[in-house]
Motif scaffolding. Sequence first.
Motif, short mmCIF file in Angstrom:
data_model
loop_
_atom_site.label_atom_id
_atom_site.label_comp_id
_atom_site.label_asym_id
_atom_site.label_seq_id
_atom_site.Cartn_x
_atom_site.Cartn_y
_atom_site.Cartn_z
N VAL A 66 0.82 -1.20 0.00
CA VAL A 66 0.00 0.00 0.00
C VAL A 66 0.86 1.26 0.00
O VAL A 66 2.04 1.22 0.35
CB VAL A 66 -0.95 0.03 1.21
CG1 VAL A 66 -1.86 -1.21 1.21
CG2 VAL A 66 -0.17 0.10 2.53
N ASN A 67 0.24 2.37 -0.40
CA ASN A 67 0.93 3.65 -0.35
C ASN A 67 0.59 4.38 0.95
O ASN A 67 -0.07 3.84 1.82
CB ASN A 67 0.59 4.50 -1.58
CG ASN A 67 -0.89 4.87 -1.65
OD1 ASN A 67 -1.63 4.75 -0.66
ND2 ASN A 67 -1.32 5.34 -2.81
N GLY A 68 1.02 5.64 1.04
CA GLY A 68 0.84 6.40 2.27
C GLY A 68 -0.59 6.70 2.63
O GLY A 68 -0.88 7.07 3.77
N LYS A 69 -1.51 6.51 1.69
CA LYS A 69 -2.94 6.71 1.97
C LYS A 69 -3.66 5.39 2.18
O LYS A 69 -4.89 5.35 2.30
CB LYS A 69 -3.58 7.49 0.84
CG LYS A 69 -3.03 8.92 0.70
CD LYS A 69 -3.73 9.68 -0.41
CE LYS A 69 -3.20 11.11 -0.52
NZ LYS A 69 -3.86 11.87 -1.63
N GLY A 70 -2.91 4.30 2.16
CA GLY A 70 -3.51 2.98 2.37
C GLY A 70 -4.07 2.35 1.12
O GLY A 70 -4.68 1.27 1.19
N ARG B 284 -0.95 -6.04 5.13
CA ARG B 284 -0.51 -4.83 4.43
C ARG B 284 0.96 -4.58 4.70
O ARG B 284 1.44 -4.77 5.81
CB ARG B 284 -1.28 -3.60 4.89
CG ARG B 284 -2.79 -3.44 4.64
CD ARG B 284 -3.34 -4.03 3.43
NE ARG B 284 -4.66 -3.49 3.11
CZ ARG B 284 -5.81 -4.15 3.29
NH1 ARG B 284 -5.81 -5.37 3.81
NH2 ARG B 284 -6.96 -3.61 2.91
N TYR C 62 3.64 -1.34 4.10
CA TYR C 62 3.83 0.06 3.71
C TYR C 62 5.28 0.44 3.87
O TYR C 62 5.86 0.29 4.94
CB TYR C 62 2.95 0.96 4.59
CG TYR C 62 3.29 2.43 4.49
CD1 TYR C 62 3.18 3.11 3.28
CD2 TYR C 62 3.71 3.14 5.62
CE1 TYR C 62 3.50 4.47 3.19
CE2 TYR C 62 4.02 4.49 5.54
CZ TYR C 62 3.92 5.15 4.33
OH TYR C 62 4.23 6.49 4.25
N ALA D 61 7.82 3.22 4.30
CA ALA D 61 7.77 4.60 4.76
C ALA D 61 9.01 5.40 4.35
O ALA D 61 9.06 6.61 4.57
CB ALA D 61 7.63 4.63 6.28
N TRP E 263 0.60 6.91 6.45
CA TRP E 263 -0.42 5.85 6.56
C TRP E 263 -1.14 5.99 7.91
O TRP E 263 -1.61 7.07 8.23
CB TRP E 263 0.21 4.49 6.35
CG TRP E 263 -0.76 3.34 6.16
CD1 TRP E 263 -2.04 3.43 5.65
CD2 TRP E 263 -0.54 1.96 6.50
NE1 TRP E 263 -2.61 2.18 5.63
CE2 TRP E 263 -1.72 1.26 6.14
CE3 TRP E 263 0.52 1.26 7.04
CZ2 TRP E 263 -1.86 -0.11 6.32
CZ3 TRP E 263 0.40 -0.12 7.21
CH2 TRP E 263 -0.78 -0.79 6.86
N GLU E 264 -1.25 4.94 8.70
CA GLU E 264 -1.98 4.99 9.97
C GLU E 264 -1.03 5.17 11.16
O GLU E 264 -1.44 4.96 12.31
CB GLU E 264 -2.78 3.70 10.16
CG GLU E 264 -3.81 3.45 9.08
CD GLU E 264 -4.56 2.12 9.27
OE1 GLU E 264 -4.01 1.22 9.95
OE2 GLU E 264 -5.67 1.99 8.77
N THR E 265 0.18 5.57 10.89
CA THR E 265 1.19 5.59 11.95
C THR E 265 0.82 6.50 13.10
O THR E 265 0.70 6.06 14.25
CB THR E 265 2.56 6.02 11.38
OG1 THR E 265 2.90 5.18 10.29
CG2 THR E 265 3.63 5.90 12.45
#
Length: 439
Positions: A78-82, A225, A227, A229, A283-285
């Motif tokens: 996934v990318n930074g927006k999920g 998922r 990601y 970073a 992302w959701e960090t």
Amino acid sequence: MPLKILIIGAGICGPAMATLLRRSDPAHSVTIVERHPEIRHNGLQIDLRAWGIPIMKRLGLLEKVRQMSVKEGGLAIVNGKGKIRAVLGVTDSGAGAQSFTSEYEVMRGDLVSLLYEASMKDADGPATGKGDGAPNPRDEDAPGIRYRFNVSVTGLAQDEKGVDATFTDGTTRRYDLVVGADGQWSKTRRMMFGEEIGGDMFKRLHVHVAYYTVKREPGDDELARLYHAGNGRSIFRRTGDRDFTQVIFMVRSESEELRQMIERQPVEKQKAAFEKLFRGAGWETDSRFLKGLKESTDFYADSLGQVKAPHAVKGRIALLGDAAHCASAVTGMGTTVSLIGAYMLAGELARHNGDVPTALQAFDANVKPYITEAQKLTLGVPRILTLQSRWAIALLRFVVWLVTSTKFDKLLVKFAGENKGGLQLPNYPELKLAPATEN
């Protein structure tokens, strides 16, 4: 010939070894010591691959592993927006080389509990038992399997006929064989080879990892998922069919300062290091994962590496699993290394009818090809998991999308083969196990 055996460590190797010893000769006297107060039921997702599958089948435990397996549908990048950029699917055993998600994904605590219960079963021989502190010497000499919790070994002294083990409670007992199954930082290994030499056998990959769980949310599905970073950091999120979500932070760095903040440090110090590293990672960090990190009670962090012991035996002392042959989490072969080592050591002891020195030399020689294959790192790993630049991350996402969208990955998996190096599981009729098939 029945043996008196001490096993140090009650993770995966210890109970597996005890079970195999008991199946081959119920008259063995086996004591397992564990420094924790009980079997550790924590730990996140691990997998069973290659030779580990037929070993569990021979033990009659594969169906139970299947029943407790996490239902994970593959890995999404996934990318930074999920947003999902590519998906790598699941490869079943017997269908080719295993992908990130294997057919047998299981929670570590569940597998440890399964092997522990198997070792404690009273099949054909004398009763087994568990307890704390010093056992009655007469009980410890009797056939069967017994666990001693809240106890560790402080010293080992051996001669041609046995090993004297000194424990934290001040007692000393003599054994025909001592087996160290106490992890990548094995104290047994350092007692065998010396503090410096034993410690230097751990070869760092310069990757640090943190594991913990957070509350499952509606968007958490069966797809794992990944990601990227940037700056050597990545985040995995895994839920499957469970009511919680696993979070894995991974960072690659050769910084000595960072290593000293994470490697074998107190949990709060490790948490602070990872929070600083991943703050603002995307992302959701910030919105979810770092909040969960602060609140987590199952947090665990360590350095990744491989143990390269020239020999897994010395006299009447042997090492198993991560203590001798740590493959590292990035290979996916850690559980299998534990099982193949226990299987082959027990097999050689049974084959040589209690001739411990001859059995240990045969084990040390015969297990090496399997360890060599298990420790091989996939091309680009771990760098491909911990990319530095945005350009490299974008390129990786495009390549994976291209390979998966054309189904070329399925073709590669099919022809790669599941058995590492083409090695088949060795046969030890002396272990008195069920016949094996390769899947």
